[in-house]
Motif scaffolding. Sequence first.
Motif, PDB file in Angstrom:
ATOM      1  N   VAL A  72      67.156  31.728  38.556  1.00  0.00           N
ATOM      2  CA  VAL A  72      66.801  32.140  39.784  1.00  0.00           C
ATOM      3  C   VAL A  72      66.164  31.284  41.127  1.00  0.00           C
ATOM      4  O   VAL A  72      65.199  31.742  40.998  1.00  0.00           O
ATOM      5  CB  VAL A  72      65.842  33.786  39.449  1.00  0.00           C
ATOM      6  CG1 VAL A  72      66.393  34.332  40.822  1.00  0.00           C
ATOM      7  CG2 VAL A  72      66.274  34.065  37.872  1.00  0.00           C
ATOM      8  N   THR A 122      62.931  30.246  35.881  1.00  0.00           N
ATOM      9  CA  THR A 122      63.263  30.098  35.163  1.00  0.00           C
ATOM     10  C   THR A 122      62.863  30.298  33.593  1.00  0.00           C
ATOM     11  O   THR A 122      61.682  30.467  33.583  1.00  0.00           O
ATOM     12  CB  THR A 122      63.761  28.659  34.613  1.00  0.00           C
ATOM     13  OG1 THR A 122      64.480  27.894  35.600  1.00  0.00           O
ATOM     14  CG2 THR A 122      64.743  28.905  33.605  1.00  0.00           C
ATOM     15  N   ILE A 128      67.779  41.874  37.014  1.00  0.00           N
ATOM     16  CA  ILE A 128      66.746  41.649  37.583  1.00  0.00           C
ATOM     17  C   ILE A 128      65.818  42.599  37.722  1.00  0.00           C
ATOM     18  O   ILE A 128      66.868  43.745  39.048  1.00  0.00           O
ATOM     19  CB  ILE A 128      66.615  40.568  38.757  1.00  0.00           C
ATOM     20  CG1 ILE A 128      67.919  38.765  38.596  1.00  0.00           C
ATOM     21  CG2 ILE A 128      65.171  40.505  39.186  1.00  0.00           C
ATOM     22  CD1 ILE A 128      67.055  38.235  37.937  1.00  0.00           C
ATOM     23  N   LEU A 155      66.858  36.051  47.460  1.00  0.00           N
ATOM     24  CA  LEU A 155      67.229  35.895  45.937  1.00  0.00           C
ATOM     25  C   LEU A 155      68.842  35.064  45.897  1.00  0.00           C
ATOM     26  O   LEU A 155      69.311  36.237  46.927  1.00  0.00           O
ATOM     27  CB  LEU A 155      66.934  36.929  44.853  1.00  0.00           C
ATOM     28  CG  LEU A 155      65.994  37.359  44.678  1.00  0.00           C
ATOM     29  CD1 LEU A 155      65.150  38.467  44.016  1.00  0.00           C
ATOM     30  CD2 LEU A 155      64.752  36.084  44.147  1.00  0.00           C
ATOM     31  N   PRO A 197      71.427  34.668  39.831  1.00  0.00           N
ATOM     32  CA  PRO A 197      70.657  34.381  38.487  1.00  0.00           C
ATOM     33  C   PRO A 197      71.607  33.613  37.769  1.00  0.00           C
ATOM     34  O   PRO A 197      73.054  34.057  37.598  1.00  0.00           O
ATOM     35  CB  PRO A 197      70.404  36.120  38.393  1.00  0.00           C
ATOM     36  CG  PRO A 197      70.188  36.423  38.885  1.00  0.00           C
ATOM     37  CD  PRO A 197      71.400  36.358  40.145  1.00  0.00           C
TER      38      PRO A 197
END
Length: 416
Positions: free
Chosen positions: A233, A202, A152, A163, A166
């Motif tokens: 994510v 996504t 990312i 976050l 992922p």
Amino acid sequence: MAQTNKSGETVRERLKTSDLIPRLLCVVIAVIIWLYVMSNESPDYERTFSGVTVSIENAALLSSEYDLSVISGYGERADITVTGKKSDLISYSLEDIVPSVDVGSITTPGKHQLSISVTTPDGCTVGSVSPTSIEVYIDQIATKTLPVVVNISQVQHEQSITLGVPTPDVTAVTVSGPASVIEAASRAVVDLALGELTTGVTARGTLHVVTEDGATVDNPYLTLSQTSVGVTVPVYIEREIPITVGTKYGYFNEDNTRITVSPKSLTVRADPALLEGVDAFEIATIDEKKISGNETQIVAITLPAGVENLSSATSASISITHRNTTKKSLVVGDISIKNPNGLKYTLLTESVNLVLRAPTDIADALTDADVRLSAELNYSGITGIVQVPVTVTVADAYKNTVYELGEYAVSVMIEK
């Protein structure tokens, strides 16, 4: 002496004149025949066949003898010029001209420059071949399973947002190609530049193969089982949110009941969209008619899908304390029976002993005349004595504050 006609023309002169036209016709016909022969039957006519696919011979022998395969070289094309009779050449198609290279003598992997040989139909010869050779790449074919790694970059978000990890829609892909190249392949990477995030996303990205130290394996002969992957994510925000309980009928309120919940709140983590506008989580619904007195219930804490409980508490204690209300017992004989199927029946129960909860200041005034009972015979093909649930209806003046505790039924004999 030569004979003459009236115009003075001799016989010989007339014969010469009359022979001229046939002679000219013969010459013309001879020229036409010569031109036809030269254009159609001459062996020196040339024709160029452009873009003829070069076939590779003995690839199976290469595999069986040396465990090698042709990695590249298939689909190469050449321009072939052949010489022969025009009548023959104009009837030929690309399928009749077969350029090829032979890999049967190759014993080592690598790139090899092979001369093109051409097979033609009988009666014509090869004039020129362009190009005269092609390069073929020979190696062992290897296959390897690579883990999918998500990278990312270029992402911005508020400080309160974090976050998550992922997650690709596949965790591994298969790559095949030259063994010398496959040996260095370590993982399949998808790079995603996400920009500003306020909620989970996504995205889809293209895979590329890298070595252990992160160098891209840029080889045109690699084949991936899939060239792109979808990646989810997640984005999280943490909040402390109160927990509450609801009621089934709405009889409980601050004046007649004190309800306490422990713990009072939970620390949760979820996508910001899931927590938007959420002021509290209702973890249970209380059925007032089943709460006969003061009591404490332990219930499991269940949160909406996608909301994670970060607190240590997995259950909650709900304490219910009645105030300004009391229990009232009545014997009610006003029982009505609904009979939608027209059954023949006998009501065996004469009266029902009810327990009601009512505000203390009106409990003494309640009588059996303020309560009606009803039961519905919603049966078919049944005979004998059945227990029919009873619906309790309180007079309109009390219907919002007085309610029965528990469940009741009457006995009914259904006859044939």
